[in-house]
Each structure stands twice: as structure tokens, then as C-alpha cells.
Motif scaffolding. Structure first.
Motif, PDB file in Angstrom:
ATOM      1  N   GLY A   1      -9.281  -1.925   7.286  1.00  0.00           N
ATOM      2  CA  GLY A   1     -10.549  -1.815   8.100  1.00  0.00           C
ATOM      3  C   GLY A   1     -10.252  -1.194   9.386  1.00  0.00           C
ATOM      4  N   GLU A   2     -10.612  -1.540  10.579  1.00  0.00           N
ATOM      5  CA  GLU A   2     -10.277  -1.061  11.791  1.00  0.00           C
ATOM      6  C   GLU A   2      -8.865  -1.299  12.520  1.00  0.00           C
ATOM      7  OE1 GLU A   2     -12.281   1.200  13.205  1.00  0.00           O
ATOM      8  OE2 GLU A   2     -13.761   0.780  11.518  1.00  0.00           O
ATOM      9  N   ILE A   3      -8.077  -1.720  11.547  1.00  0.00           N
ATOM     10  CA  ILE A   3      -6.766  -2.503  12.092  1.00  0.00           C
ATOM     11  C   ILE A   3      -5.742  -1.290  11.663  1.00  0.00           C
ATOM     12  CG2 ILE A   3      -5.040  -4.296  12.255  1.00  0.00           C
ATOM     13  CD1 ILE A   3      -7.371  -6.070  11.511  1.00  0.00           C
ATOM     14  N   GLN A   4      -5.100  -0.379  12.469  1.00  0.00           N
ATOM     15  CA  GLN A   4      -4.201   0.276  11.956  1.00  0.00           C
ATOM     16  C   GLN A   4      -2.507  -0.318  11.946  1.00  0.00           C
ATOM     17  OE1 GLN A   4      -3.799   4.154  14.157  1.00  0.00           O
ATOM     18  NE2 GLN A   4      -2.473   4.900  12.666  1.00  0.00           N
ATOM     19  N   THR A   5      -2.107  -0.109  10.719  1.00  0.00           N
ATOM     20  CA  THR A   5      -0.835  -1.046  10.541  1.00  0.00           C
ATOM     21  C   THR A   5       0.246   0.015  10.392  1.00  0.00           C
ATOM     22  OG1 THR A   5      -0.980  -0.797   8.234  1.00  0.00           O
ATOM     23  CG2 THR A   5      -2.151  -2.889   9.299  1.00  0.00           C
ATOM     24  N   LEU A   6       0.087   1.240  10.194  1.00  0.00           N
ATOM     25  CA  LEU A   6       1.124   2.294  10.244  1.00  0.00           C
ATOM     26  C   LEU A   6       0.764   3.346  10.743  1.00  0.00           C
ATOM     27  CD1 LEU A   6       3.932   1.898   8.537  1.00  0.00           C
ATOM     28  CD2 LEU A   6       2.847   3.635   6.838  1.00  0.00           C
ATOM     29  N   GLN A   7       1.742   4.319  11.636  1.00  0.00           N
ATOM     30  CA  GLN A   7       1.367   5.613  12.055  1.00  0.00           C
ATOM     31  C   GLN A   7       2.599   6.398  11.726  1.00  0.00           C
ATOM     32  OE1 GLN A   7       0.453   5.793  16.421  1.00  0.00           O
ATOM     33  NE2 GLN A   7      -0.476   7.516  16.175  1.00  0.00           N
ATOM     34  N   ASP A   8       2.468   7.589  11.216  1.00  0.00           N
ATOM     35  CA  ASP A   8       3.450   8.353  10.641  1.00  0.00           C
ATOM     36  C   ASP A   8       4.759   7.504  10.203  1.00  0.00           C
ATOM     37  OD1 ASP A   8       2.488  10.664  11.916  1.00  0.00           O
ATOM     38  OD2 ASP A   8       2.872  10.486  13.821  1.00  0.00           O
ATOM     39  N   SER A   9       4.126   6.596   9.267  1.00  0.00           N
ATOM     40  CA  SER A   9       5.163   5.988   8.400  1.00  0.00           C
ATOM     41  C   SER A   9       5.899   4.777   9.312  1.00  0.00           C
ATOM     42  CB  SER A   9       6.101   6.953   7.616  1.00  0.00           C
ATOM     43  OG  SER A   9       5.386   7.767   6.668  1.00  0.00           O
ATOM     44  N   MET A  10       5.654   4.728  10.533  1.00  0.00           N
ATOM     45  CA  MET A  10       6.061   3.651  11.193  1.00  0.00           C
ATOM     46  C   MET A  10       5.378   2.595  11.419  1.00  0.00           C
ATOM     47  SD  MET A  10       9.548   4.544  11.745  1.00  0.00           S
ATOM     48  CE  MET A  10       9.725   3.796  13.356  1.00  0.00           C
ATOM     49  N   PRO A  11       5.803   1.205  11.632  1.00  0.00           N
ATOM     50  CA  PRO A  11       4.947   0.210  11.759  1.00  0.00           C
ATOM     51  C   PRO A  11       4.259   0.027  13.083  1.00  0.00           C
ATOM     52  CG  PRO A  11       7.195  -0.548  11.421  1.00  0.00           C
ATOM     53  CD  PRO A  11       7.023   0.660  11.053  1.00  0.00           C
TER      54      PRO A  11
ATOM     55  N   ILE B   1       0.790  -1.213  -0.018  1.00  0.00           N
ATOM     56  CA  ILE B   1      -0.015   0.119  -0.021  1.00  0.00           C
ATOM     57  C   ILE B   1       0.824   1.235  -0.074  1.00  0.00           C
ATOM     58  CG2 ILE B   1      -1.742   1.513   1.324  1.00  0.00           C
ATOM     59  CD1 ILE B   1      -2.888  -1.608   2.375  1.00  0.00           C
ATOM     60  N   ILE B   2       1.857   1.207   0.797  1.00  0.00           N
ATOM     61  CA  ILE B   2       2.763   2.663   0.923  1.00  0.00           C
ATOM     62  C   ILE B   2       3.425   2.730  -0.312  1.00  0.00           C
ATOM     63  CG2 ILE B   2       4.718   1.444   2.147  1.00  0.00           C
ATOM     64  CD1 ILE B   2       4.632   4.268   4.036  1.00  0.00           C
ATOM     65  N   CYS B   3       3.616   1.459  -0.980  1.00  0.00           N
ATOM     66  CA  CYS B   3       4.604   1.738  -2.135  1.00  0.00           C
ATOM     67  C   CYS B   3       3.724   2.540  -3.341  1.00  0.00           C
ATOM     68  CB  CYS B   3       4.684   0.373  -2.678  1.00  0.00           C
ATOM     69  SG  CYS B   3       5.915   0.042  -4.025  1.00  0.00           S
ATOM     70  N   ALA B   4       2.480   1.983  -3.290  1.00  0.00           N
ATOM     71  CA  ALA B   4       1.479   2.669  -4.295  1.00  0.00           C
ATOM     72  C   ALA B   4       1.276   3.941  -4.056  1.00  0.00           C
ATOM     73  CB  ALA B   4       0.167   1.608  -4.406  1.00  0.00           C
ATOM     74  N   ILE B   5       1.487   4.380  -2.737  1.00  0.00           N
ATOM     75  CA  ILE B   5       1.224   5.723  -2.341  1.00  0.00           C
ATOM     76  C   ILE B   5       2.413   6.496  -3.022  1.00  0.00           C
ATOM     77  CG2 ILE B   5       1.253   7.446  -0.313  1.00  0.00           C
ATOM     78  CD1 ILE B   5      -0.115   5.437   1.000  1.00  0.00           C
TER      79      ILE B   5
ATOM     80  N   ILE C   1     -13.737  -4.759   1.575  1.00  0.00           N
ATOM     81  CA  ILE C   1     -12.550  -4.056   2.254  1.00  0.00           C
ATOM     82  C   ILE C   1     -12.652  -2.710   2.132  1.00  0.00           C
ATOM     83  CG2 ILE C   1      -9.939  -4.743   2.460  1.00  0.00           C
ATOM     84  CD1 ILE C   1     -11.902  -7.167   3.150  1.00  0.00           C
ATOM     85  N   VAL C   2     -12.063  -2.249   3.183  1.00  0.00           N
ATOM     86  CA  VAL C   2     -11.751  -0.803   3.221  1.00  0.00           C
ATOM     87  C   VAL C   2     -10.367  -0.472   3.702  1.00  0.00           C
ATOM     88  CG1 VAL C   2     -12.365   1.484   4.059  1.00  0.00           C
ATOM     89  CG2 VAL C   2     -14.147  -0.166   3.826  1.00  0.00           C
ATOM     90  N   ILE C   3      -9.536   0.102   2.860  1.00  0.00           N
ATOM     91  CA  ILE C   3      -8.250   0.682   3.168  1.00  0.00           C
ATOM     92  C   ILE C   3      -8.112   2.432   3.491  1.00  0.00           C
ATOM     93  CG2 ILE C   3      -5.853   0.818   2.369  1.00  0.00           C
ATOM     94  CD1 ILE C   3      -6.347  -1.638   0.776  1.00  0.00           C
ATOM     95  N   SER C   4      -7.827   2.633   4.701  1.00  0.00           N
ATOM     96  CA  SER C   4      -7.913   4.134   4.957  1.00  0.00           C
ATOM     97  C   SER C   4      -6.385   4.706   5.122  1.00  0.00           C
ATOM     98  CB  SER C   4      -8.751   4.311   6.327  1.00  0.00           C
ATOM     99  OG  SER C   4      -9.738   3.837   6.401  1.00  0.00           O
ATOM    100  N   VAL C   5      -6.156   5.856   4.554  1.00  0.00           N
ATOM    101  CA  VAL C   5      -4.879   6.479   4.489  1.00  0.00           C
ATOM    102  C   VAL C   5      -5.039   7.890   4.940  1.00  0.00           C
ATOM    103  CG1 VAL C   5      -2.962   7.222   3.111  1.00  0.00           C
ATOM    104  CG2 VAL C   5      -4.041   4.906   2.581  1.00  0.00           C
TER     105      VAL C   5
ATOM    106  N   THR D   1       5.090  11.135   7.304  1.00  0.00           N
ATOM    107  CA  THR D   1       3.606  11.305   8.123  1.00  0.00           C
ATOM    108  C   THR D   1       2.622  10.442   7.785  1.00  0.00           C
ATOM    109  OG1 THR D   1       2.827  13.223   6.490  1.00  0.00           O
ATOM    110  CG2 THR D   1       4.200  13.622   8.253  1.00  0.00           C
ATOM    111  N   ILE D   2       2.557   9.161   7.004  1.00  0.00           N
ATOM    112  CA  ILE D   2       1.732   8.479   6.614  1.00  0.00           C
ATOM    113  C   ILE D   2       0.935   7.571   7.683  1.00  0.00           C
ATOM    114  CG2 ILE D   2       0.887   6.791   4.636  1.00  0.00           C
ATOM    115  CD1 ILE D   2       3.211   8.163   2.976  1.00  0.00           C
TER     116      ILE D   2
END
Length: 412
Positions: free
Chosen positions: A352-362, A331-335, A379-383, A346-347
């Protein structure tokens, strides 16, 4: 404008269709172009309707597009749209143009209307000549069927399909000048989907009173935020068309950007198109899931849409969703290659409701919970890019083994 911000001004009509707005009827018929399924459809309006259209950006454009552009350019009015499926009438030279004109003239003759009040669409295999005699014979029979209201809209919807697995319809209502205004829609599309636009035909009817120029303004704006935000496989077709017809029979004051209810009209049109666009994305060839990408914090809405489209169009993201793999790295690669102006530090990303990245840190998350979520159909992906106030969405589907199977044998 996010549709969620003003959803209360527009309501869905669950049983509605392309013929729910005042003044419209439709029909579908089997001509023999396809072996068993319906293959010729018509939408007819009892009055000349203000009309607008948006077409594929593919430089190779099928013959029906030329005819439809010519029809609408004449006066900005249509009364009928004739659509055949099973053959795209694309890359067919002079004969293809002649056949498209024959479809237009025969429809005009049957309905006793001027030829430039008829739009023509075709969808199916590229590079083969129409079985024009079968189509013309079907046109001669189809008028009588428009008087039969029972399941006529569904028959039209079925007649325009190719590799689609479901009919795609939508209907919404709003209020303008105290009058009820209705929008109906029908669409087809399953493969070669990467609009600007895709192998996608969409037809929107409304009984709103609006002049053609203003209808074109509204349609162009809405298509950019709906049909131009879906992708299945990155291919852009030769035949893509969205046509809108407005009968004016709701008797509201003529709509312009200065009308106090202009935003209600645009929102009604947008929700109709968005509903159809999502149906197309979910029905992607071989698809098992609808993917919605929501991007906030972009520099502007256009940038947000660009990022969302890049993510949902990534074959690696689509494959991961099919495989229930919460691989946020794709996902971040596509961004990063989307072309949007971003800050790589800052990404935020959530699946879904599962946050996998905050401020570009896992962030630590449960792989088991993520896998379970990815087994669901929607499926919902939020950025959140955190560089501005822009917001945008895009829709697509997972990439499966069946996509290859379907397209490996499309002509056979």
C-alpha cells in the motif's frame, strides 16, 4: 504500455455486456448437465465476424480446443460460440472429439451457418464423457432465447460458470475514425488459475472493423499483459481459451498497425481483458482479497511482468496477505527467484502506502498500520527494481483455508 497512461481514450460502459457491441446476441439455458444451474451458453453474431483466439499451453488439451482451432483456421471467421459447463470434455479420447464436433454441427444447423463458423468450449470435470444428448437438445432450444435481450448476457455469463461465485463481465468504448467502437466481454475462472493460461474461458466481442490476422496480433499482445498475468494456485488447465469476435459493424476503416487509431483499439481490448482478468483473480477459490503487484524499474516490461507474477504467485506471500502479515521478506524472496535480471542492492518495496524496504534495507514502519491495511479487500504491492524503465503488473488472490476445502471435494 501502462493502461493509466492513455485511459482517457477508452471509457467504461457500466451497464454494458457481451451483447453491447453491434451485431451480437447471447443466451444461457439449463440442460440438466448440472443439477440446478444454467449449463449451456451461446454467443451469436448476425454477420461472419473476424475472429482470433489464444489457448492453454498445457500439452494435454481438451477436445473443444481442437475443434475451435480448426474452425478459426479455416477462414478466420466465426458467427457462434457454444459453451457448456459442468464437464470439460478433456481426456475423453475419440468420443470426446466426436462429441465436440456434434456440438459444432448442431449449433451450425440451428443457426443455419457453416460448421467452421462455430467455436466450441467446455469447462468442468476432467475425464468424464459429456451428457451429449442433453447438450444437443439444449442447442436445439437455445436459438429462440437469443432473441430475448432482457438479461440474456447475464444468463450466458451464468451458464459458463463452475466454481465461480460471481458473473464476470466488462464493457468499454473508444473512438476510431470518428466512429464509436465498443468492446464487450464475459469470462469464467476461479480455480486452476495460472495462465499461460488457466481454467479460464474468456470471450470478447467488438464491432470494430479489423481483419483476422490483425485481430490475432492485438489479442496475443493483450493476453500476455492481462490474462497471462493472473494466478490463483499455479495450475494450468486443459481447456483455457480466449476468443475474440469482431463484427465490423462500427464501419471504421479496417484496422492495422499503421492505422492512426490502432493504439486506441489495442487499449480498448486491453482494458476489457484486464477488467475480466482482475475479476477472475479476485474470485479465486476461497479468496477474500485481490492482490495487485506493480513492478517498476525493471530492465524491460517483460522482466517487470515476470517479477510481478512471481510475487503474486508465491504461496507464502498469498498466505501472509490472508493472515494480514506484512512479511516483506517473502516478497523479496520471490523477486530473487523470479529469474529476472535484478540488482539485489537497489530494491524498494511498499505495501500500500507503507514503504518497508529502500535500497534493499529495511525501513521502520507501523505493524499496526500495515495490519490494518491488509484487512482491506484490494491489496497493492509496489516494487521498484531501479535497473531500467520496465513496468508491469500481475494479479492474484490470498490463499485461504477455503481453497483446500473446495478442491478437496471438487468431484464430490
Amino acid at each position: 504500455m501502462d493502461t493509466a497512461t492513455k485511459h482517457l481514450s477508452v471509457t467504461p460502459v457500466e451497464a454494458g455486456s457481451i451483447i453491447t457491441p453491434k451485431g451480437f446476441c447471447a443466451a444461457g439455458i439449463h440442460t440438466g448437465v448440472k443439477r440446478y444451474r444454467l449449463d449451456l451458453g451461446v454467443i451469436y453474431c448476425e454477420v461472419p465476424a473476424s475472429s482470433a483466439a489464444v489457448y492453454t499451453l498445457n500439452k494435454v488439451q481438451a477436445a473443444p480446443l481442437k475443434v475451435t482451432k480448426e474452425s478459426i483456421a479455416k477462414e478466420g471467421k466465426l458467427q457462434a460460440i457454444i459453451v457448456n459447463s459442468g464437464n470439460a470434455n478433456a481426456c475423453t479420447g475419440i468420443k470426446g472429439i466426436e462429441d465436440a464436433y456434434s456440438m459444432r454441427s448442431s449449433t451450425a444447423d440451428v443457426f443455419k451457418i457453416p460448421e467452421h463458423y462455430v467455436a466450441v468450449s467446455s469447462t468442468g470435470v476432467i475425464g468424464e464423457f459429456l451428457q451429449i444428448d442433453k447438450i444437443i437438445n439444449g442447442i436445439k432450444k437455445i436459438k429462440a432465447l437469443t432473441q430475448v435481450k432482457f438479461d440474456s448476457a447475464e444468463r450466458f455469463n451464468e451458464a459458463i460458470l463452475t466454481t465461480d461465485t460471481i458473473n464476470k463481465r466488462a464493457c468499454f468504448r473508444t473512438t476510431i475514425d470518428g466512429k464509436t467502437v465498443t468492446f464487450g466481454g464475459a469470462a469464467k475462472g476461479s480455480g486452476m488459475i495460472d495462465p499461460n493460461m488457466a481454467t479460464m474461458l474468456a470471450y470478447i466481442t467488438t464491432d470494430a472493423n479489423i481483419e483476422p490476422d490483425w485481430l490475432q496480433v492485438a489479442l496475443s499482445e493483450v493476453v500476455d499483459e492481462t490474462f497471462n498475468r493472473i494466478t490463483v494456485d499455479g495450475d494450468t488447465s486443459t481447456n483455457d481459451t480466449v476468443v475474440t469476435m469482431a463484427s465490423g459493424l462500427a464501419n471504421n476503416q479496417s484496422l492495422t498497425k499503421d492505422h492512426p487509431d490502432w493504439e486506441h483499439f489495442v487499449l480498448g481490448l486491453k482494458m476489457t481483458c484486464e477488467h475480466l482478468a482482475k475479476k477472475i483473480a479476485r474470485d479465486g477459490e476461497g479468496a477474500t482479497k485481490l492482490i495487485e503487484v506493480q513492478v517498476s524499474g525493471a530492465k524491460n516490461d517483460e522482466e517487470a511482468g515476470k517479477v510481478a507474477k512471481a510475487i503474486v504467485g508465491s504461496d507464502l506471500v498469498k498466505s501472509a496477505i490472508y493472515g494480514t502479515d506484512a512479511n516483506w521478506g517473502r516478497i523479496i524472496c520471490a523477486i530473487g527467484y523470479s529469474g529476472a535480471d535484478i540488482n539485489p542492492e537497489t530494491i524498494d518495496i511498499s505495501i500500500g502506502e507503507i514503504q518497508t524496504l529502500q535500497d534493499s534495507m529495511p525501513l521502520p514502519f507501523s505493524e499496526e498500520e500495515a495490519t490494518q491495511y491488509l484487512t482491506t479487500e484490494n491489496i497493492v504491492i509496489s516494487v521498484d527494481l531501479k535497473v531500467g524503465e520496465g513496468f508491469g503488473k500481475a494479479w492474484g488472490c490470498d490463499l485461504t483455508y477455503d481453497y483446500v476445502r473446495i478442491n478437496a471435494g471438487y468431484r464430490t
